[in-house]
Design a protein around this motif. Structure first.
Motif, short mmCIF file in Angstrom:
data_model
loop_
_atom_site.label_atom_id
_atom_site.label_comp_id
_atom_site.label_asym_id
_atom_site.label_seq_id
_atom_site.Cartn_x
_atom_site.Cartn_y
_atom_site.Cartn_z
N TYR A 1 -3.86 -4.53 -20.43
CA TYR A 1 -3.93 -4.22 -21.58
C TYR A 1 -4.41 -2.80 -21.41
N SER A 2 -4.96 -1.99 -21.17
CA SER A 2 -5.36 -0.87 -20.96
C SER A 2 -4.00 0.25 -20.91
N VAL A 3 -3.20 -0.45 -20.98
CA VAL A 3 -1.80 0.60 -20.40
C VAL A 3 -0.87 0.31 -21.47
N THR A 4 -0.71 -1.15 -22.05
CA THR A 4 -0.25 -1.37 -23.32
C THR A 4 -1.02 -1.77 -24.62
N LEU A 5 -0.05 -1.58 -25.82
CA LEU A 5 -0.26 -2.37 -26.96
C LEU A 5 0.03 -3.03 -27.74
N TRP A 6 0.13 -4.65 -28.03
CA TRP A 6 0.58 -5.95 -29.04
C TRP A 6 -0.78 -5.38 -29.68
N LYS A 7 -0.15 -6.67 -30.47
CA LYS A 7 -0.99 -7.64 -31.28
C LYS A 7 -2.17 -8.25 -30.46
N ASP A 8 -1.41 -9.14 -29.67
CA ASP A 8 -2.42 -9.61 -28.66
C ASP A 8 -3.78 -9.03 -27.78
N ILE A 9 -3.42 -7.62 -27.32
CA ILE A 9 -4.83 -6.81 -27.30
C ILE A 9 -5.63 -7.16 -27.66
N LEU A 10 -5.37 -6.38 -29.23
CA LEU A 10 -6.46 -6.07 -30.82
C LEU A 10 -6.85 -7.71 -31.15
N PHE A 11 -5.87 -8.55 -30.68
CA PHE A 11 -6.90 -10.19 -31.07
C PHE A 11 -7.99 -10.26 -30.35
N SER A 12 -7.61 -10.54 -28.89
CA SER A 12 -8.18 -9.88 -27.60
C SER A 12 -9.95 -9.56 -27.89
N ILE A 13 -9.42 -8.45 -27.97
CA ILE A 13 -10.68 -7.53 -28.18
C ILE A 13 -11.76 -7.72 -29.58
N CYS A 14 -10.86 -8.33 -30.39
CA CYS A 14 -11.64 -9.12 -31.65
C CYS A 14 -12.23 -10.37 -31.17
N PHE A 15 -11.55 -11.11 -30.67
CA PHE A 15 -12.02 -12.03 -30.13
C PHE A 15 -13.21 -12.06 -29.08
N LEU A 16 -13.85 -11.05 -28.22
CA LEU A 16 -14.44 -10.62 -27.58
C LEU A 16 -15.41 -10.33 -28.49
N ALA A 17 -15.24 -9.11 -29.67
CA ALA A 17 -16.41 -8.98 -30.28
C ALA A 17 -16.82 -10.16 -30.79
N PHE A 18 -16.70 -11.12 -31.26
CA PHE A 18 -16.30 -12.79 -31.91
C PHE A 18 -17.50 -13.22 -31.46
N LEU A 19 -17.57 -13.52 -30.08
CA LEU A 19 -17.73 -14.34 -29.29
C LEU A 19 -19.14 -13.36 -28.82
N LEU A 20 -19.34 -12.76 -28.45
CA LEU A 20 -20.88 -11.51 -28.55
C LEU A 20 -21.59 -11.73 -29.49
N CYS A 21 -21.05 -11.69 -30.77
CA CYS A 21 -21.36 -11.63 -32.20
C CYS A 21 -22.40 -13.86 -31.97
N ILE A 22 -21.29 -14.74 -31.65
CA ILE A 22 -21.51 -16.16 -31.51
C ILE A 22 -22.88 -16.09 -30.56
N ASP A 23 -22.23 -15.17 -29.50
CA ASP A 23 -23.97 -15.29 -27.90
C ASP A 23 -25.06 -14.72 -28.47
N ALA A 24 -24.69 -13.50 -29.50
CA ALA A 24 -26.51 -13.04 -29.89
C ALA A 24 -27.33 -14.06 -31.19
N ALA A 25 -26.61 -14.95 -31.40
CA ALA A 25 -27.19 -15.28 -32.66
C ALA A 25 -27.18 -16.99 -32.11
N VAL A 26 -26.91 -16.92 -31.06
CA VAL A 26 -27.48 -17.77 -29.92
C VAL A 26 -28.94 -17.68 -29.07
N ARG A 27 -28.38 -16.63 -28.96
CA ARG A 27 -29.49 -15.83 -28.30
C ARG A 27 -31.04 -16.02 -28.87
N ASN A 28 -30.77 -15.42 -29.89
CA ASN A 28 -31.92 -15.37 -31.05
C ASN A 28 -31.59 -15.23 -32.25
N GLU A 29 -31.29 -16.65 -33.18
CA GLU A 29 -30.67 -16.31 -34.09
C GLU A 29 -31.84 -15.63 -35.07
N ASN A 30 -33.05 -15.87 -34.82
CA ASN A 30 -33.66 -15.67 -36.12
C ASN A 30 -33.31 -14.53 -36.16
#
Length: 198
Positions: free
Chosen positions: A41-70
């Motif tokens: 992923y660090s030396v190539t580029l196609w849509k799956d890599i961008l999708f994986s990055i966005c999905f990872l960021a999405f999961l981190l957002c969900i995790d942040a919400a679970v950690r402290n929802e308020n």
């Protein structure tokens, strides 16, 4: 490459927030360092890599919400980050929309006391995604293509013809093909199963 590196490093740092033990942190680092997909992923580029990055960021957002929802649902920046990742998922891959729909239901069930904020995020998603699909793409004259258009790419068709019909080609046709491909045993080496089913 920079975006991949940033998100993998950020995800590792985030993971370390859970790992107090130094040995576990080293193992987590080894996992990020040794996992082959990260190298590719660090030396190539196609849509799956961008999708994986966005999905990872999405999961981190969900995790942040679970950690402290308020804290999460009262912070506009964090809610905006969740909205942006939700919009990017289906833009990187069409089936990303299924993730958004499923997670929308999960968010509404999990964070019942914050359904108003979640509905605002979902409304923002529908608005931004709709503007992109219904206004921006038509304004740029971007049109969708069917699978038959995709398969009409010249090189793919030539490779498939060599793969399936090589015994039927005349010497003149074989000579024409050699101008574009190294055809020695192409039909033995070409395996469409390894990639898309072309």
């Amino acid at each position: 490459m920079l975006i991949c590196t940033f998100f993998f490093a950020f995800a590792y740092e985030w993971t370390c927030g859970y790992l107090r033990n130094k040995t576990l942190r080293i193992l987590a680092f080894a996992c990020f360092a040794a996992y082959p997909v990260h190298w590719f992923y660090s030396v190539t580029l196609w849509k799956d890599i961008l999708f994986s990055i966005c999905f990872l960021a999405f999961l981190l957002c969900i995790d942040a919400a679970v950690r402290n929802e308020n804290e999460f649902f009262n912070d506009r920046k964090k809610m905006a980050a969740l909205l942006i990742t939700m919009v990017l998922l289906p833009l990187m891959r069409h089936n990303g929309i299924s993730i958004v729909v499923i997670m929308a239901v999960c968010l509404l069930v999990r964070f019942k006391s914050y359904n108003r904020q979640i509905l605002k995020i979902l409304g923002g998603f529908v608005l931004l995604y709709g503007i992109w699909k219904l206004a921006v793409l038509p304004a740029l004259n971007v049109t969708t293509i069917t699978s038959s258009h995709t398969l009409s790419v010249l090189e793919q068709q030539m490779a498939r013809a060599m793969n399936v019909h090589h015994e039927e080609l005349s010497d003149e046709e074989m000579a024409a093909y050699t101008r574009y491909f190294d055809i020695r045993d192409l039909w033995d080496r070409y395996n469409p199963i390894l990639s898309d089913s072309v």
